[in-house]
Design a protein around this motif. Structure first.
Motif, PDB file in Angstrom:
ATOM      1  N   PRO A   1       0.803  -1.218   0.000  1.00 47.61           N
ATOM      2  CA  PRO A   1       0.000   0.000   0.000  1.00 47.61           C
ATOM      3  C   PRO A   1       0.839   1.273   0.000  1.00 47.61           C
ATOM      4  O   PRO A   1       0.326   2.363  -0.181  1.00 47.61           O
ATOM      5  N   PHE A   2       2.175   1.146   0.186  1.00 45.69           N
ATOM      6  CA  PHE A   2       3.099   2.275   0.054  1.00 45.69           C
ATOM      7  C   PHE A   2       4.447   1.702  -0.357  1.00 45.69           C
ATOM      8  O   PHE A   2       4.734   0.526  -0.117  1.00 45.69           O
ATOM      9  N   HIS A   3       5.257   2.520  -1.001  1.00 41.17           N
ATOM     10  CA  HIS A   3       6.553   2.042  -1.470  1.00 41.17           C
ATOM     11  C   HIS A   3       7.528   1.963  -0.304  1.00 41.17           C
ATOM     12  O   HIS A   3       7.724   2.929   0.434  1.00 41.17           O
ATOM     13  N   THR A   4       8.127   0.774  -0.146  1.00 42.79           N
ATOM     14  CA  THR A   4       9.131   0.586   0.897  1.00 42.79           C
ATOM     15  C   THR A   4       9.950  -0.667   0.599  1.00 42.79           C
ATOM     16  O   THR A   4       9.526  -1.515  -0.185  1.00 42.79           O
ATOM     17  N   ILE A   5      11.109  -0.747   1.211  1.00 47.27           N
ATOM     18  CA  ILE A   5      11.928  -1.955   1.164  1.00 47.27           C
ATOM     19  C   ILE A   5      12.060  -2.415   2.606  1.00 47.27           C
ATOM     20  O   ILE A   5      12.418  -1.630   3.482  1.00 47.27           O
ATOM     21  N   ALA A   6      11.740  -3.692   2.846  1.00 43.55           N
ATOM     22  CA  ALA A   6      11.734  -4.213   4.206  1.00 43.55           C
ATOM     23  C   ALA A   6      12.534  -5.498   4.307  1.00 43.55           C
ATOM     24  O   ALA A   6      12.557  -6.300   3.373  1.00 43.55           O
ATOM     25  N   THR A   7      13.190  -5.682   5.444  1.00 41.93           N
ATOM     26  CA  THR A   7      13.831  -6.957   5.744  1.00 41.93           C
ATOM     27  C   THR A   7      12.761  -7.849   6.357  1.00 41.93           C
ATOM     28  O   THR A   7      12.125  -7.478   7.343  1.00 41.93           O
ATOM     29  N   VAL A   8      12.563  -9.012   5.735  1.00 42.45           N
ATOM     30  CA  VAL A   8      11.465  -9.899   6.126  1.00 42.45           C
ATOM     31  C   VAL A   8      12.022 -11.270   6.477  1.00 42.45           C
ATOM     32  O   VAL A   8      12.858 -11.817   5.750  1.00 42.45           O
ATOM     33  N   MET A   9      11.558 -11.827   7.580  1.00 38.77           N
ATOM     34  CA  MET A   9      11.972 -13.164   7.991  1.00 38.77           C
ATOM     35  C   MET A   9      11.244 -14.210   7.134  1.00 38.77           C
ATOM     36  O   MET A   9      10.156 -13.951   6.624  1.00 38.77           O
TER      37      MET A   9
END
Length: 86
Positions: free
Chosen positions: A69-77
């Motif tokens: 729903p918004f632009h982002t880069i995330a570290t995901v397990m």
């Protein structure tokens, strides 16, 4: 006397997670969140789709880019994502 070096073949291996084991996900694979993930920009809800742009330690964690729903880069397990089939 030394033994001849064998041929080494790198094969994917399963990693242990809180929810069991999984096959590592490759870069540029489309994924969906299986649970909400908090980021610096806000909370991404479960079901948010993104693209893996980085793999840490053979799948111990993933860097995923999301557009909605918004632009982002995330570290995901690994227990928070699943492959998204086209």
């Amino acid at each position: 006397m030394s033994e001849p070096m064998g041929r080494f073949i790198r094969t994917p291996h399963k990693r242990s997670t809180d929810t069991g084991t999984h096959e590592p996900i490759e870069e540029l694979t489309r994924v969906a969140l299986s649970k909400p993930v908090e980021t610096e920009d806000g909370v991404l809800p479960a079901g948010s789709m993104g693209t893996v742009v980085g793999v840490y330690r053979s799948g111990a964690a993933y860097e995923v880019e999301f557009a909605k729903p918004f632009h982002t880069i995330a570290t995901v397990m690994p227990d928070a994502i699943r492959k998204r089939w086209p």
